[in-house]
Design a protein around this motif. Structure first.
Motif, PDB file in Angstrom:
ATOM      1  N   PRO A 145      43.827  48.862  37.280  1.00  0.00           N
ATOM      2  CA  PRO A 145      43.632  48.997  38.546  1.00  0.00           C
ATOM      3  C   PRO A 145      42.870  48.870  39.950  1.00  0.00           C
ATOM      4  CG  PRO A 145      43.328  51.280  37.864  1.00  0.00           C
ATOM      5  CD  PRO A 145      43.228  49.854  36.327  1.00  0.00           C
ATOM      6  N   ARG A 146      41.934  48.177  39.395  1.00  0.00           N
ATOM      7  CA  ARG A 146      40.909  47.438  40.192  1.00  0.00           C
ATOM      8  C   ARG A 146      41.300  46.313  40.858  1.00  0.00           C
ATOM      9  NH1 ARG A 146      42.652  52.155  41.725  1.00  0.00           N
ATOM     10  NH2 ARG A 146      41.469  54.732  42.675  1.00  0.00           N
ATOM     11  N   PRO A 147      39.964  45.663  41.550  1.00  0.00           N
ATOM     12  CA  PRO A 147      39.665  44.390  41.169  1.00  0.00           C
ATOM     13  C   PRO A 147      38.756  44.338  40.603  1.00  0.00           C
ATOM     14  CG  PRO A 147      39.917  45.045  43.528  1.00  0.00           C
ATOM     15  CD  PRO A 147      39.512  46.089  42.759  1.00  0.00           C
ATOM     16  N   VAL A 148      39.366  43.260  39.400  1.00  0.00           N
ATOM     17  CA  VAL A 148      37.947  42.705  38.437  1.00  0.00           C
ATOM     18  C   VAL A 148      36.952  41.407  39.089  1.00  0.00           C
ATOM     19  CG1 VAL A 148      38.011  42.416  35.611  1.00  0.00           C
ATOM     20  CG2 VAL A 148      39.052  43.383  36.757  1.00  0.00           C
ATOM     21  N   ILE A 149      35.970  41.327  38.795  1.00  0.00           N
ATOM     22  CA  ILE A 149      35.421  40.530  38.746  1.00  0.00           C
ATOM     23  C   ILE A 149      34.990  40.020  37.729  1.00  0.00           C
ATOM     24  CG2 ILE A 149      33.185  39.654  39.740  1.00  0.00           C
ATOM     25  CD1 ILE A 149      33.093  41.877  42.008  1.00  0.00           C
ATOM     26  N   ASN A 150      34.722  38.459  37.622  1.00  0.00           N
ATOM     27  CA  ASN A 150      34.595  37.692  36.359  1.00  0.00           C
ATOM     28  C   ASN A 150      35.551  38.027  35.132  1.00  0.00           C
ATOM     29  OD1 ASN A 150      32.530  35.610  37.543  1.00  0.00           O
ATOM     30  ND2 ASN A 150      30.988  36.607  36.801  1.00  0.00           N
ATOM     31  N   LEU A 151      36.347  37.018  35.033  1.00  0.00           N
ATOM     32  CA  LEU A 151      37.482  38.407  33.909  1.00  0.00           C
ATOM     33  C   LEU A 151      37.498  37.854  32.368  1.00  0.00           C
ATOM     34  CD1 LEU A 151      40.657  37.060  35.898  1.00  0.00           C
ATOM     35  CD2 LEU A 151      40.063  38.813  35.150  1.00  0.00           C
ATOM     36  N   PRO A 152      37.203  38.634  31.768  1.00  0.00           N
ATOM     37  CA  PRO A 152      36.114  38.387  30.467  1.00  0.00           C
ATOM     38  C   PRO A 152      37.355  36.740  29.676  1.00  0.00           C
ATOM     39  CG  PRO A 152      37.592  40.147  30.250  1.00  0.00           C
ATOM     40  CD  PRO A 152      37.459  40.015  31.932  1.00  0.00           C
ATOM     41  N   ARG A 154      22.326  38.491  49.619  1.00  0.00           N
ATOM     42  CA  ARG A 154      23.359  38.666  50.589  1.00  0.00           C
ATOM     43  C   ARG A 154      25.053  38.789  50.049  1.00  0.00           C
ATOM     44  NH1 ARG A 154      19.571  37.920  54.430  1.00  0.00           N
ATOM     45  NH2 ARG A 154      20.378  35.373  55.246  1.00  0.00           N
ATOM     46  N   ALA A 155      25.123  37.329  49.424  1.00  0.00           N
ATOM     47  CA  ALA A 155      26.326  36.958  49.168  1.00  0.00           C
ATOM     48  C   ALA A 155      26.543  37.615  48.335  1.00  0.00           C
ATOM     49  CB  ALA A 155      25.720  34.654  48.566  1.00  0.00           C
ATOM     50  N   PHE A 156      26.329  38.001  46.805  1.00  0.00           N
ATOM     51  CA  PHE A 156      25.875  38.835  45.745  1.00  0.00           C
ATOM     52  C   PHE A 156      26.893  39.481  46.964  1.00  0.00           C
ATOM     53  CE2 PHE A 156      25.885  41.038  42.476  1.00  0.00           C
ATOM     54  CZ  PHE A 156      26.621  40.681  41.649  1.00  0.00           C
ATOM     55  N   ARG A 157      26.639  39.987  47.463  1.00  0.00           N
ATOM     56  CA  ARG A 157      27.180  41.245  47.967  1.00  0.00           C
ATOM     57  C   ARG A 157      28.319  41.748  48.710  1.00  0.00           C
ATOM     58  NH1 ARG A 157      29.639  44.823  49.473  1.00  0.00           N
ATOM     59  NH2 ARG A 157      29.427  47.227  50.906  1.00  0.00           N
ATOM     60  N   ALA A 158      28.383  40.312  49.347  1.00  0.00           N
ATOM     61  CA  ALA A 158      29.806  40.044  50.047  1.00  0.00           C
ATOM     62  C   ALA A 158      30.877  39.973  49.077  1.00  0.00           C
ATOM     63  CB  ALA A 158      29.710  38.506  51.295  1.00  0.00           C
ATOM     64  N   MET A 159      30.360  38.852  48.431  1.00  0.00           N
ATOM     65  CA  MET A 159      31.873  38.459  47.230  1.00  0.00           C
ATOM     66  C   MET A 159      32.071  39.443  46.824  1.00  0.00           C
ATOM     67  SD  MET A 159      31.281  37.319  42.887  1.00  0.00           S
ATOM     68  CE  MET A 159      30.094  38.565  42.450  1.00  0.00           C
ATOM     69  N   LEU A 160      31.286  41.165  46.630  1.00  0.00           N
ATOM     70  CA  LEU A 160      31.901  42.598  46.405  1.00  0.00           C
ATOM     71  C   LEU A 160      32.499  43.025  46.969  1.00  0.00           C
ATOM     72  CD1 LEU A 160      28.520  43.775  44.599  1.00  0.00           C
ATOM     73  CD2 LEU A 160      30.209  42.641  42.968  1.00  0.00           C
TER      74      LEU A 160
END
Length: 417
Positions: free
Chosen positions: A168-175, A396-402
């Motif tokens: 139920p939340r967005p997922v980064i880097n799908l397994p 900063r780019a990593f934080r922006a991705m989140l």
């Protein structure tokens, strides 16, 4: 003078110190013996103190006690699989749930370094094959799967793929995409990409390689069209452990007599020396498709790792790296833009690391693609001041991705308790 970190390490059930502060101390070559002894004593006296066990595991890895470190980590995870890290900076804030697996310091995305100075608070949840998914997890805006691909993680990644399909939340880097990051899997995925050279990589059993060494099997049966010299390494090895170049069958036989492993990766060797006779190896982070240079190592030897390349001892090498970093966006990133775009598209992961070089033909020579490559800003300021701005831009780019991910719709909208 009292050392606050050592004092805290000796106090039962005190907050987790964490990987980043401990490794920073090691990188700075500060004495860690008193700190380590305090952690060991605390872990012995309080066997249910998961923070002590986890910090002690990191200390033992740093000091070269690998097996004991992982045993202590396993006990920590069994005692407490969830660890909280508060935000260290003010800001709009974001809550991140990070899914990790057991293993050494290269077994998961280095999230503590990526968020070391950030307004993001995060919880690390360790999963193991014999533990059920918890009934309740902390509320979060985004989940990130941080465990790296490995033979032991394949079953875990498959379970996670079913879970994240309706999370139920967005997922980064799908397994399911992480699971494809085997060396032979990446090679197959990038095989037909223009501007990319990644030598055909195959898995081979020990018995098969013994037959090849004994001339009972032809190389073309394993690597059609390729020839010696070859690169060989055990399945699952990292950081150059038992990685070697074999020039002929006799050297292959000698290698197999030294290295006791059941399965190996095999590929042709590529001489990637630049025109000046030096080898240069790049570590790049791709964040939402944009490349960021993490480091460039320069060496006379083909097997380069940043820590063994002699960067500290050679100001000229550091000048080359500084210039490469200063010109990266207008030079390297432009020259290899099409190749990097293909890697981003084929891998399907918003955050990923690439170890690479430039071949004699000018192609991007890929050594490895992985979601758990070590990325940090711990190098001594007196020698590597030029890295600080570059790494902060990456962070900063990593934080922006989140943040971007948190604004995306999730497959399901059921509330998390």
């Amino acid at each position: 003078m009292n050392d606050p970190m050592t004092d805290m390490a000796g106090q039962a059930f005190s907050p987790l110190i964490g990987v980043a502060p401990l490794l920073r101390r090691a990188f700075a070559k500060q004495d860690m013996q008193a700190l380590g002894m305090a952690l060991l004593k605390r872990a012995e006296e309080h066997i249910d103190d998961a923070h002590a066990l986890m910090d002690c595991s990191v200390y033992l890895q740093i000091t070269g006690h690998h097996d004991l470190a992982l045993a202590m980590q396993a006990q920590a995870i069994k005692t407490q699989p969830l660890y909280h890290f508060p935000a260290t900076q003010d800001g709009p804030g974001l809550r991140l749930l990070v899914i990790m697996g057991p293993g050494d310091l290269m077994a998961n995305t280095p999230i503590e370094f990526l968020l070391e100075e950030s307004d993001v608070s995060f919880d690390i949840l360790y999963l193991t094959r014999d533990a059920a998914w918890p009934d309740i997890v902390p509320e979060h805006d985004v989940m990130m799967v941080a465990m790296a691909e490995s033979e032991s993680n394949q079953a875990l990644l498959a379970q996670l793929a079913q879970l994240t399909a309706t999370w139920p939340r967005p997922v980064i880097n799908l397994p399911q995409y992480i699971a494809k990051l085997t060396r032979d899997g990446v090679c197959a995925t990038l095989a037909d990409c223009a501007g990319i050279d990644m030598p055909r990589t195959v898995r081979a059993k020990r018995a098969t390689l013994l037959s090849l060494a004994a001339n009972e099997l032809t190389l073309s049966q394993l690597l059609p069209g390729d020839d010696f010299p070859l690169i060989i390494r055990p399945l699952g090895s990292h950081a150059g452990t038992n990685l070697d170049k074999v020039d002929d069958r006799a050297q292959l036989a000698g290698y197999l007599s030294r290295v006791d492993a059941a399965d190996f990766y095999l590929s042709r060797f590529v001489d990637y020396r630049s025109a000046d006779g030096w080898f240069r190896k790049y570590r790049i982070a791709l964040i939402e498709g944009r490349p960021f240079l993490c480091h460039m190592a320069v060496s006379k030897h083909w097997m380069i790792h940043y820590l063994n390349a002699g960067m500290n001892e050679d100001g000229n090498k550091r000048e080359q790296e500084a210039l490469c970093m200063a010109q990266f966006d207008e030079d390297f990133a432009v020259t290899h833009a099409a190749a990097l775009k293909l890697i981003d598209q084929r891998m399907g992961l918003p955050y990923i690391g690439i170890d690479c070089a430039v071949s004699a033909s000018g192609d991007l020579l890929i050594f490895e693609v992985d979601n758990a490559m070590v990325v940090h800003a711990m190098d001594p300021l007196d020698m590597y001041e030029y890295k600080q701005a570059v790494m902060k831009k990456l962070f900063r780019a990593f934080r922006a991705m989140l943040g971007n991910a948190s604004r995306q719709p999730a497959p399901n909208t059921i509330a998390i308790q």
